[in-house]
Each structure stands twice: as C-alpha cells, then as structure tokens.
Design an enzyme around this catalytic site. Structure first.
Site, PDB file in Angstrom:
ATOM      1  N   ARG A 102       0.751  -1.167   0.029  1.00  0.00           N
ATOM      2  CA  ARG A 102       0.089   0.158   0.144  1.00  0.00           C
ATOM      3  C   ARG A 102       0.941   1.404  -0.269  1.00  0.00           C
ATOM      4  O   ARG A 102       1.763   1.344   0.965  1.00  0.00           O
ATOM      5  CB  ARG A 102      -0.924   0.189   1.191  1.00  0.00           C
ATOM      6  CG  ARG A 102      -1.574   1.428   1.406  1.00  0.00           C
ATOM      7  CD  ARG A 102      -2.731   1.084   2.519  1.00  0.00           C
ATOM      8  NE  ARG A 102      -3.873   0.543   1.827  1.00  0.00           N
ATOM      9  CZ  ARG A 102      -5.069   0.778   2.507  1.00  0.00           C
ATOM     10  NH1 ARG A 102      -5.203   1.510   3.713  1.00  0.00           N
ATOM     11  NH2 ARG A 102      -6.039   0.121   1.797  1.00  0.00           N
ATOM     12  N   HIS A 129      -7.310   0.786  -6.371  1.00  0.00           N
ATOM     13  CA  HIS A 129      -7.552   0.089  -5.237  1.00  0.00           C
ATOM     14  C   HIS A 129      -8.340  -1.354  -5.813  1.00  0.00           C
ATOM     15  O   HIS A 129      -9.523  -1.579  -5.359  1.00  0.00           O
ATOM     16  CB  HIS A 129      -8.306   0.872  -4.336  1.00  0.00           C
ATOM     17  CG  HIS A 129      -8.489   0.297  -2.918  1.00  0.00           C
ATOM     18  ND1 HIS A 129      -7.657  -0.879  -2.520  1.00  0.00           N
ATOM     19  CD2 HIS A 129      -9.028   0.750  -1.709  1.00  0.00           C
ATOM     20  CE1 HIS A 129      -7.752  -1.196  -1.165  1.00  0.00           C
ATOM     21  NE2 HIS A 129      -8.799  -0.084  -0.740  1.00  0.00           N
ATOM     22  N   GLN A 132     -10.098  -3.757  -3.241  1.00  0.00           N
ATOM     23  CA  GLN A 132     -11.562  -3.255  -2.928  1.00  0.00           C
ATOM     24  C   GLN A 132     -12.582  -3.492  -3.831  1.00  0.00           C
ATOM     25  O   GLN A 132     -13.742  -3.951  -3.603  1.00  0.00           O
ATOM     26  CB  GLN A 132     -11.390  -1.673  -2.463  1.00  0.00           C
ATOM     27  CG  GLN A 132     -12.763  -1.272  -1.912  1.00  0.00           C
ATOM     28  CD  GLN A 132     -13.051  -1.552  -0.691  1.00  0.00           C
ATOM     29  OE1 GLN A 132     -12.214  -1.597   0.254  1.00  0.00           O
ATOM     30  NE2 GLN A 132     -14.139  -2.233  -0.488  1.00  0.00           N
ATOM     31  N   ASP A 219     -16.997   7.780  -1.829  1.00  0.00           N
ATOM     32  CA  ASP A 219     -15.917   7.643  -0.823  1.00  0.00           C
ATOM     33  C   ASP A 219     -15.511   8.893  -0.350  1.00  0.00           C
ATOM     34  O   ASP A 219     -16.046  10.130  -0.855  1.00  0.00           O
ATOM     35  CB  ASP A 219     -14.673   7.229  -2.044  1.00  0.00           C
ATOM     36  CG  ASP A 219     -13.407   6.893  -1.166  1.00  0.00           C
ATOM     37  OD1 ASP A 219     -13.379   6.640   0.032  1.00  0.00           O
ATOM     38  OD2 ASP A 219     -12.354   6.630  -1.783  1.00  0.00           O
ATOM     39  N   CYS A 259     -16.214   1.865   0.743  1.00  0.00           N
ATOM     40  CA  CYS A 259     -15.065   1.038   0.789  1.00  0.00           C
ATOM     41  C   CYS A 259     -14.579   1.351   2.450  1.00  0.00           C
ATOM     42  O   CYS A 259     -13.951   0.288   2.920  1.00  0.00           O
ATOM     43  CB  CYS A 259     -14.193   1.341  -0.122  1.00  0.00           C
ATOM     44  SG  CYS A 259     -13.528   3.075   0.436  1.00  0.00           S
ATOM     45  N   ARG A 287     -13.701  -8.382   1.607  1.00  0.00           N
ATOM     46  CA  ARG A 287     -12.435  -8.320   1.302  1.00  0.00           C
ATOM     47  C   ARG A 287     -11.598  -9.270   1.704  1.00  0.00           C
ATOM     48  O   ARG A 287     -10.646  -9.784   0.959  1.00  0.00           O
ATOM     49  CB  ARG A 287     -11.816  -6.927   2.354  1.00  0.00           C
ATOM     50  CG  ARG A 287     -12.360  -5.636   1.950  1.00  0.00           C
ATOM     51  CD  ARG A 287     -12.076  -4.986   0.445  1.00  0.00           C
ATOM     52  NE  ARG A 287     -10.306  -4.765   0.569  1.00  0.00           N
ATOM     53  CZ  ARG A 287      -9.610  -4.013   1.036  1.00  0.00           C
ATOM     54  NH1 ARG A 287     -10.153  -2.980   1.460  1.00  0.00           N
ATOM     55  NH2 ARG A 287      -8.317  -4.160   0.804  1.00  0.00           N
TER      56      ARG A 287
HETATM   57  N1  NVA Z   1      -9.931   6.772  -1.410  1.00  0.00           N
HETATM   58  C1  NVA Z   1      -9.543   6.403  -0.177  1.00  0.00           C
HETATM   59  C2  NVA Z   1      -9.682   4.965   0.009  1.00  0.00           C
HETATM   60  C3  NVA Z   1      -9.505   4.341   1.706  1.00  0.00           C
HETATM   61  C4  NVA Z   1      -9.697   2.917   1.554  1.00  0.00           C
HETATM   62  C5  NVA Z   1      -8.108   6.747   0.255  1.00  0.00           C
HETATM   63  O1  NVA Z   1      -7.376   6.649  -0.694  1.00  0.00           O
HETATM   64  O2  NVA Z   1      -7.637   7.243   1.454  1.00  0.00           O
HETATM   65  N1   CP Z   2     -11.210  -0.034   2.339  1.00  0.00           N
HETATM   66  C1   CP Z   2      -9.810   0.091   2.888  1.00  0.00           C
HETATM   67  O1   CP Z   2      -8.930  -0.216   2.175  1.00  0.00           O
HETATM   68  O2   CP Z   2      -9.934   0.189   4.310  1.00  0.00           O
HETATM   69  P1   CP Z   2      -8.451   0.210   5.108  1.00  0.00           P
HETATM   70  O3   CP Z   2      -7.794   1.572   4.683  1.00  0.00           O
HETATM   71  O4   CP Z   2      -8.980   0.172   6.582  1.00  0.00           O
HETATM   72  O5   CP Z   2      -7.582  -0.804   4.647  1.00  0.00           O
END
Ligand code: NVA
Ligand code: CP
Length: 303
Positions: A102, A129, A132, A219, A259, A287
């Site tokens: 990540r 992502h 997800q 989101d 998500c 997930r």
């Molecule tokens: N768009 C959000 C998704 C988190 C799972 C982010 O990147 O923070």
């Molecule tokens: N939706 C998602 O990826 O959640 P986290 O940021 O908690 O991993």
C-alpha cells in the site's frame, strides 16, 4: 495472472474467475471446510499508509490459507530511509512468496513487480484500489445475482476508488455513471478506457447520476495523502453526498456501498449509511474472501 497491480490489467474472465473462487472460499470458511492452499507460504505486506481492513483481512486470510503474513511498516524498513524499491523487490524475492504493498505512487507497485520475481498485489495506491473493487463486485453479485444491465453510480472524488470501480464495473458489463465536480475527475487513463463504452457517463449533478441506479458508491472527499487539502475539498465537494434526495431517484431496491472508512454527513448521511449498513459491512467482509482468492490464484498450486 502474475500480479494484481490495477483493475485495468484484469480481463473479464480473470475477474469472474477470482469472484467464483472467492465465493468458494467463503463457502469453505463458513462450513468449516479446510482450505489451506498456501501452506508453508509467506507473504510480506508493506504499508506506507494507514489501514484497518486491508491489513487485518490480508493477515487473517493468509492465516486461514495455512500461510504466514509479515506486516512491514515502511517507516521501520530501509525503504523508508530511501533504499530503492528496485533493490527492496530483489531482496524480498529471495525470502518471500509474495508481497502486498500500500503506497502512494502506482509506479512504485509496478517497479516492485518489474524488479522482483514474486507476485505483487496492490493494496491501494493514489491511482487504484483493485482489492477493494473485487470485494465490491463480489458483494454486488451476492445481492443482485448478476452484473449485466445493472447501473452503478459513483458520487464524489475521481480518486483511486472511482478509477478502479469504473474500470471493474464496465469490464463485467455494468452501466457506469459518475458524478464528480469539475477539477476532480478520474485519471486520464480511466476516462480514455471508459469512453470506449457507450454505457459510461460522467456528469456534475449527483441526482442526475443516481437516476435508476441499482448500486450507489461514494468515498471520502479527501484521501490519504491529501490531508492539507481537507478544507478546500470540503468546499469543492459540498453536495456530493449519498442522501435521501439521491436515494429517492435511484431504484427502490438500490444498494449502497462504501469502501470505508466513512465520513458521515460529508460523502454520506448517517441515515443512509445506517439503512444500508448490512450491505456495507458485507462489502467489508468480502475483502477477506476476495483477497484470499487473489492470493490462491497468484501464489497457490491450486488449478
Ligand atoms: N480513497 C481513500 C480510500 C481508502 C480505503 C483513500 O485513498 O484514502
Ligand atoms: N477500504 C480499505 O481499504 O480500508 P483500510 O484503509 O482500512 O484498509
């Protein structure tokens, strides 16, 4: 399939294969049927951003599959002190059977895949992502029993979720309409891909986008890494919310997905969130199953 780097890389057949295996693994877990397809395997997980769902579902999933997961916080690794990702990839390839990462830049994930020789999974970048969205598609199919002809509406920022959802939903045959404010559209690569599909639309008005929708997504207005833009984004995204007005024009049996984490009263009202909490937490649960399927396909000996 050698890696899972972004939705764009997956064929429709590969997506369906992952979802079918995810359904099977969910069934096996719920019925106590052993499914230790990754016995003796170790997956590393590099996190340069926070996580609840991704971390816990990958760790638990690996354990349920009979393998090990190593949590690697980038701030405690040499990569956090500037060791190049190309070298990190070649080192980790000597120890591990796979890596989930990540991070910010999509290029970092692609570099890891290019320089290492083990399967790489994208656990979220600024661009995409995919884990997800595989869980999202699994959840939609559970509730609706099909994809073809369903309308997906996404309201909000043209971020990683918007990019991956647009590509994933179009690939499985859904209609896609996005409502994003000017200046916050998805990536050029997403728009170029999506514009090949006559059933893709992007508009500015959330109520227009939600008309007759079967599935509504939203989101956060500011993603991880955009903390300095929070105030400016609160202004830009005002009204880009899943609320009663939006739900009133969607299909009566429309489902809502998020998500998570959610910012109540920003991108979604508390009322709509709670009315659709079952669907949203099924999505979060999936997930686990979807990622187990990806790991088995990438790292397992199972056909
Ligand atoms: N768009 C959000 C998704 C988190 C799972 C982010 O990147 O923070
Ligand atoms: N939706 C998602 O990826 O959640 P986290 O940021 O908690 O991993």
């Amino acid at each position: 399939m050698k890696h899972l780097l972004k939705m764009m890389d997956l064929s429709t057949e590969e997506i369906i294969e992952i979802l079918n295996l995810a359904d099977q693994l969910k069934y096996e877990l719920k019925h106590g049927i052993p499914h230790t397809y990754l016995s003796g395997k170790t997956r590393g997980m590099i996190f340069q951003k926070a996580s609840t769902r991704t971390r816990v579902s990958f760790e638990t999933g690996m354990y349920q599959l009979g393998g090990n997961a190593l949590f690697l916080s980038s701030s405690e690794m040499q990569i956090g002190r500037g060791e190049p990702v190309q070298d990190t990839a070649r080192v980790l390839s000597r120890y591990l059977d796979g890596v989930m990462i990540r991070t910010y830049e999509q290029a970092e994930v692609e570099n890891l895949a290019e320089y290492g020789n083990i399967p790489i999974i994208n656990g979220l970048t600024d661009l995409s992502h995919p884990c997800q969205v595989l869980a999202d598609l699994m959840t939609i199919r559970e509730y609706k029993n099909k994809f073809e002809g369903l309308k997906m509406c996404y309201i909000g920022d043209g971020n990683n979720m918007a990019n991956s959802l647009t590509v994933g939903c179009l690939k499985v045959g859904m209609d896609v309409t996005l409502a994003c404010p000017e200046g916050y559209y998805p990536a050029e690569s997403t728009l170029t891909f999506a514009k090949q599909y006559p059933n893709f639309k992007i508009v500015n008005d959330p109520v227009e986008a939600a008309k007759d929708a079967d599935v509504l997504f939203t989101d956060v207005w500011a993603s991880m890494g955009q903390e300095s833009e929070v105030e400016q984004r609160k202004i830009a995204f005002k009204g880009y919310q899943i609320n009663d007005a939006v739900m009133a024009v969607a299909k009566p049996d429309a489902m809502v997905q998020h998500c998570l984490p959610a910012h109540r009263e920003e991108e979604i009202t508390t009322k709509v969130f709670e009315e659709h909490a079952n669907e949203i937490f099924d999505e979060a649960e999936n997930r686990l199953h979807a990622q187990k399927a990806v790991m088995v396909m990438l790292m397992g000996d199972k056909d």
